[in-house]
Design a protein around this motif. Structure first.
Motif, PDB file in Angstrom:
ATOM      1  N   GLY A 196       0.795  -1.215   0.000  1.00  0.00           N
ATOM      2  CA  GLY A 196       0.000   0.000   0.000  1.00  0.00           C
ATOM      3  C   GLY A 196       0.829   1.268   0.000  1.00  0.00           C
ATOM      4  N   SER A 197       2.143   1.130   0.044  1.00  0.00           N
ATOM      5  CA  SER A 197       3.027   2.281   0.143  1.00  0.00           C
ATOM      6  C   SER A 197       3.295   2.916  -1.219  1.00  0.00           C
ATOM      7  CB  SER A 197       4.354   1.842   0.784  1.00  0.00           C
ATOM      8  OG  SER A 197       5.334   2.837   0.633  1.00  0.00           O
ATOM      9  N   ALA A 198       3.474   4.241  -1.222  1.00  0.00           N
ATOM     10  CA  ALA A 198       3.852   4.939  -2.456  1.00  0.00           C
ATOM     11  C   ALA A 198       5.267   4.567  -2.883  1.00  0.00           C
ATOM     12  CB  ALA A 198       3.762   6.449  -2.247  1.00  0.00           C
ATOM     13  N   LEU A 199       6.026   3.954  -1.975  1.00  0.00           N
ATOM     14  CA  LEU A 199       7.410   3.575  -2.287  1.00  0.00           C
ATOM     15  C   LEU A 199       7.520   2.215  -2.953  1.00  0.00           C
ATOM     16  CD1 LEU A 199       9.087   4.835   0.997  1.00  0.00           C
ATOM     17  CD2 LEU A 199       9.736   5.556  -1.307  1.00  0.00           C
ATOM     18  N   PHE A 200       6.487   1.362  -2.834  1.00  0.00           N
ATOM     19  CA  PHE A 200       6.663  -0.002  -3.317  1.00  0.00           C
ATOM     20  C   PHE A 200       6.857  -0.097  -4.832  1.00  0.00           C
ATOM     21  CE2 PHE A 200       2.094  -0.526  -4.407  1.00  0.00           C
ATOM     22  CZ  PHE A 200       2.179  -1.368  -5.495  1.00  0.00           C
ATOM     23  N   PRO A 201       6.238   0.764  -5.692  1.00  0.00           N
ATOM     24  CA  PRO A 201       6.503   0.625  -7.132  1.00  0.00           C
ATOM     25  C   PRO A 201       7.971   0.851  -7.494  1.00  0.00           C
ATOM     26  CG  PRO A 201       4.516   1.916  -6.764  1.00  0.00           C
ATOM     27  CD  PRO A 201       5.191   1.782  -5.438  1.00  0.00           C
ATOM     28  N   ILE A 202       8.577   1.917  -6.968  1.00  0.00           N
ATOM     29  CA  ILE A 202       9.968   2.197  -7.330  1.00  0.00           C
ATOM     30  C   ILE A 202      10.918   1.205  -6.662  1.00  0.00           C
ATOM     31  CG2 ILE A 202      10.155   3.955  -5.516  1.00  0.00           C
ATOM     32  CD1 ILE A 202      12.051   3.812  -8.900  1.00  0.00           C
ATOM     33  N   LEU A 203      10.618   0.796  -5.424  1.00  0.00           N
ATOM     34  CA  LEU A 203      11.481  -0.184  -4.748  1.00  0.00           C
ATOM     35  C   LEU A 203      11.433  -1.528  -5.469  1.00  0.00           C
ATOM     36  CD1 LEU A 203      10.834   0.537  -0.957  1.00  0.00           C
ATOM     37  CD2 LEU A 203      12.821   1.195  -2.328  1.00  0.00           C
ATOM     38  N   SER A 204      10.260  -1.929  -5.942  1.00  0.00           N
ATOM     39  CA  SER A 204      10.155  -3.196  -6.666  1.00  0.00           C
ATOM     40  C   SER A 204      10.903  -3.131  -7.997  1.00  0.00           C
ATOM     41  CB  SER A 204       8.688  -3.563  -6.896  1.00  0.00           C
ATOM     42  OG  SER A 204       8.029  -2.595  -7.689  1.00  0.00           O
ATOM     43  N   SER A 205      10.840  -1.974  -8.664  1.00  0.00           N
ATOM     44  CA  SER A 205      11.575  -1.805  -9.921  1.00  0.00           C
ATOM     45  C   SER A 205      13.080  -1.867  -9.695  1.00  0.00           C
ATOM     46  CB  SER A 205      11.201  -0.478 -10.579  1.00  0.00           C
ATOM     47  OG  SER A 205       9.843  -0.462 -10.947  1.00  0.00           O
ATOM     48  N   LEU A 206      13.539  -1.215  -8.631  1.00  0.00           N
ATOM     49  CA  LEU A 206      14.958  -1.257  -8.293  1.00  0.00           C
ATOM     50  C   LEU A 206      15.401  -2.679  -7.968  1.00  0.00           C
ATOM     51  CD1 LEU A 206      15.136   1.969  -6.116  1.00  0.00           C
ATOM     52  CD2 LEU A 206      16.516   1.545  -8.150  1.00  0.00           C
ATOM     53  N   TYR A 207      14.566  -3.420  -7.249  1.00  0.00           N
ATOM     54  CA  TYR A 207      14.904  -4.784  -6.844  1.00  0.00           C
ATOM     55  C   TYR A 207      15.071  -5.695  -8.057  1.00  0.00           C
ATOM     56  CZ  TYR A 207      14.761  -8.906  -3.767  1.00  0.00           C
ATOM     57  OH  TYR A 207      15.070 -10.052  -3.081  1.00  0.00           O
ATOM     58  N   LEU A 208      14.230  -5.499  -9.082  1.00  0.00           N
ATOM     59  CA  LEU A 208      14.251  -6.385 -10.245  1.00  0.00           C
ATOM     60  C   LEU A 208      15.292  -6.000 -11.291  1.00  0.00           C
ATOM     61  CD1 LEU A 208      10.488  -7.201 -10.958  1.00  0.00           C
ATOM     62  CD2 LEU A 208      12.279  -8.769 -10.216  1.00  0.00           C
ATOM     63  N   SER A 209      15.790  -4.768 -11.261  1.00  0.00           N
ATOM     64  CA  SER A 209      16.723  -4.325 -12.301  1.00  0.00           C
ATOM     65  C   SER A 209      17.973  -5.194 -12.396  1.00  0.00           C
ATOM     66  CB  SER A 209      17.108  -2.862 -12.086  1.00  0.00           C
ATOM     67  OG  SER A 209      16.124  -2.012 -12.614  1.00  0.00           O
ATOM     68  N   PRO A 210      18.706  -5.438 -11.287  1.00  0.00           N
ATOM     69  CA  PRO A 210      19.887  -6.309 -11.391  1.00  0.00           C
ATOM     70  C   PRO A 210      19.529  -7.701 -11.891  1.00  0.00           C
ATOM     71  CG  PRO A 210      19.862  -5.154  -9.292  1.00  0.00           C
ATOM     72  CD  PRO A 210      18.524  -4.928  -9.927  1.00  0.00           C
ATOM     73  N   PHE A 211      18.380  -8.219 -11.445  1.00  0.00           N
ATOM     74  CA  PHE A 211      17.939  -9.535 -11.902  1.00  0.00           C
ATOM     75  C   PHE A 211      17.793  -9.562 -13.421  1.00  0.00           C
ATOM     76  CE2 PHE A 211      14.160 -11.780 -13.428  1.00  0.00           C
ATOM     77  CZ  PHE A 211      14.548 -13.088 -13.210  1.00  0.00           C
ATOM     78  N   LEU A 212      17.172  -8.522 -13.995  1.00  0.00           N
ATOM     79  CA  LEU A 212      16.936  -8.486 -15.436  1.00  0.00           C
ATOM     80  C   LEU A 212      18.241  -8.348 -16.217  1.00  0.00           C
ATOM     81  CD1 LEU A 212      13.725  -6.292 -15.428  1.00  0.00           C
ATOM     82  CD2 LEU A 212      13.874  -8.694 -16.083  1.00  0.00           C
ATOM     83  N   TYR A 213      19.199  -7.573 -15.688  1.00  0.00           N
ATOM     84  CA  TYR A 213      20.513  -7.477 -16.347  1.00  0.00           C
ATOM     85  C   TYR A 213      21.224  -8.825 -16.342  1.00  0.00           C
ATOM     86  CZ  TYR A 213      20.395  -2.338 -16.601  1.00  0.00           C
ATOM     87  OH  TYR A 213      20.082  -1.031 -16.917  1.00  0.00           O
ATOM     88  N   ILE A 214      21.152  -9.529 -15.208  1.00  0.00           N
ATOM     89  CA  ILE A 214      21.800 -10.840 -15.106  1.00  0.00           C
ATOM     90  C   ILE A 214      21.114 -11.854 -16.015  1.00  0.00           C
ATOM     91  CG2 ILE A 214      22.338 -12.751 -13.538  1.00  0.00           C
ATOM     92  CD1 ILE A 214      22.474 -10.642 -11.280  1.00  0.00           C
ATOM     93  N   SER A 254      14.493 -20.629 -21.824  1.00  0.00           N
ATOM     94  CA  SER A 254      14.489 -19.334 -21.133  1.00  0.00           C
ATOM     95  C   SER A 254      13.750 -19.429 -19.806  1.00  0.00           C
ATOM     96  CB  SER A 254      13.827 -18.268 -22.008  1.00  0.00           C
ATOM     97  OG  SER A 254      14.487 -18.141 -23.244  1.00  0.00           O
ATOM     98  N   TYR A 255      12.641 -20.153 -19.801  1.00  0.00           N
ATOM     99  CA  TYR A 255      11.832 -20.310 -18.592  1.00  0.00           C
ATOM    100  C   TYR A 255      12.623 -21.053 -17.514  1.00  0.00           C
ATOM    101  CZ  TYR A 255       7.411 -20.944 -16.006  1.00  0.00           C
ATOM    102  OH  TYR A 255       6.404 -20.898 -15.072  1.00  0.00           O
ATOM    103  N   ASN A 256      13.412 -22.020 -17.937  1.00  0.00           N
ATOM    104  CA  ASN A 256      14.255 -22.767 -17.007  1.00  0.00           C
ATOM    105  C   ASN A 256      15.307 -21.859 -16.372  1.00  0.00           C
ATOM    106  OD1 ASN A 256      15.306 -25.078 -15.684  1.00  0.00           O
ATOM    107  ND2 ASN A 256      16.828 -25.340 -17.290  1.00  0.00           N
ATOM    108  N   VAL A 257      15.971 -21.050 -17.200  1.00  0.00           N
ATOM    109  CA  VAL A 257      16.969 -20.098 -16.704  1.00  0.00           C
ATOM    110  C   VAL A 257      16.314 -19.091 -15.765  1.00  0.00           C
ATOM    111  CG1 VAL A 257      18.592 -18.275 -17.367  1.00  0.00           C
ATOM    112  CG2 VAL A 257      18.425 -20.341 -18.749  1.00  0.00           C
ATOM    113  N   LEU A 258      15.155 -18.583 -16.162  1.00  0.00           N
ATOM    114  CA  LEU A 258      14.410 -17.605 -15.366  1.00  0.00           C
ATOM    115  C   LEU A 258      14.064 -18.161 -13.979  1.00  0.00           C
ATOM    116  CD1 LEU A 258      12.591 -14.936 -15.242  1.00  0.00           C
ATOM    117  CD2 LEU A 258      10.757 -16.404 -16.089  1.00  0.00           C
ATOM    118  N   SER A 259      13.546 -19.371 -13.928  1.00  0.00           N
ATOM    119  CA  SER A 259      13.123 -19.978 -12.663  1.00  0.00           C
ATOM    120  C   SER A 259      14.288 -20.133 -11.700  1.00  0.00           C
ATOM    121  CB  SER A 259      12.481 -21.348 -12.921  1.00  0.00           C
ATOM    122  OG  SER A 259      11.325 -21.225 -13.707  1.00  0.00           O
ATOM    123  N   LYS A 260      15.419 -20.633 -12.213  1.00  0.00           N
ATOM    124  CA  LYS A 260      16.579 -20.864 -11.349  1.00  0.00           C
ATOM    125  C   LYS A 260      17.187 -19.551 -10.867  1.00  0.00           C
ATOM    126  CE  LYS A 260      17.780 -25.369 -13.311  1.00  0.00           C
ATOM    127  NZ  LYS A 260      18.791 -26.165 -14.062  1.00  0.00           N
TER     128      LYS A 260
END
Length: 301
Positions: A196-214, A254-260
């Motif tokens: 419910g926080s106004a911070l959760f959208p940007i914090l979630s985006s920040l959290y996923l960015s390194p994952f997506l680069y990797i 890709s799905y296998n790599v994504l899951s692991k």
């Protein structure tokens, strides 16, 4: 919007901040929170309203209910200010992965739809069909690892005071649960990020960015030519080929790599929600090959 435990509505808060002295005090509170690395206990007190999701065959499982988190109104105002500053910083340093289209200012579901449409139509122009695998990250917001999130904030180039602030912000939160006329005592909720926080959208985006680069690097090294689109806790893996069989093979790998990889970020896919969509320019009926994801809880799409 419903008020939180303080019972203060936006209407009253807007009236209060018309007075310069009151506005100055609120600004001073926000600045002091960041400078001191401290989030007051008053702001960490929440109310959670439990609402049954409509048309569920059974209400014996927690996911048949939708929790609505109500925050103190002054807390929400300060969180909005902090969120805007975080958005400005990541927009200026290009830390966010280009595939992310949710949780960010000036990006929306419309952008995701336009991007997918462009990909499909550009594939058709090359004589290729497009296949997309849609996945959902299960319990995303409660699953965010606090220590990892703070490390990501440091990596994103924020002032050390910001990282210190979130070390305190993320812990010692408490909420009561209300269901119809029943109201529970206070419980600790020291997991994830408050949805419910106004911070959760940007914090979630920040959290996923390194994952997506990797993930992008892994798929490139494995020579799997797919594209990724991400919208907060949902995503698309996109393959383009002249043969659906080839696309299915690429999507499976890709799905296998994504899951692991998600496992290493303390996240998992809700495999029951995984779907595949094929976009072809062919006229009339044709047989689509099945994508066998049986290694992932017996799915065949």
């Amino acid at each position: 919007m419903a008020p939180g435990p303080d019972k203060l509505t936006w209407c009253y808060l807007k009236f209060i901040i018309k007075h310069d002295s009151c506005l100055t005090n609120i600004v001073n509170i926000a600045v002091s929170c960041i400078n001191l690395g401290y989030w007051p206990e008053y702001f960490k007190t929440l109310s959670t309203i439990i609402i049954p999701k409509p048309n569920k065959p059974s209400y014996n499982k927690p996911n048949a209910f939708h929790p609505i988190v109500l925050l103190n109104t002054l807390c929400k105002l300060i969180e909005k200010v902090v969120a805007n500053r975080l958005q400005f910083t990541v927009a200026s340093n290009n830390f966010i992965h280009l595939s992310q289209l949710g949780g960010l200012k000036f990006k929306s579901t419309l952008d995701a739809g336009i991007t997918l449409t462009h990909i499909v139509q550009s594939g058709w122009a090359k004589g290729k069909s497009t296949s997309s695998l849609v996945f959902d990250i299960s319990q995303f917001f409660p699953s965010l690892n606090h220590k990892l999130l703070v490390l990501i904030l440091e990596k994103a180039g924020f002032d050390p005071r910001v990282s210190t602030f979130f070390v305190d912000y993320l812990v010692k939160r408490r909420t009561s649960y209300t269901w119809n006329t029943f109201s529970s005592p206070m419980f600790d909720v020291n997991i994830g990020v408050g949805q419910g926080s106004a911070l959760f959208p940007i914090l979630s985006s920040l959290y996923l960015s390194p994952f997506l680069y990797i993930l992008e690097k892994h798929l490139t090294n494995l020579k799997i030519p797919v594209s990724i689109l991400s919208f907060v806790d949902n995503g698309l893996i996109i393959a383009q080929n002249k043969s659906f069989d080839v696309s299915n093979s690429q999507l499976f790998c890709s799905y296998n790599v994504l899951s692991k990889l998600l496992d290493s970020f303390d996240l998992i896919i809700e495999h029951s929600k995984t779907e595949i969509f094929h976009f072809s320019r062919s006229q009339g009926l044709f047989n689509l090959p099945l994508l066998d994801l049986s290694p992932f809880r017996g799915l065949i799409l």
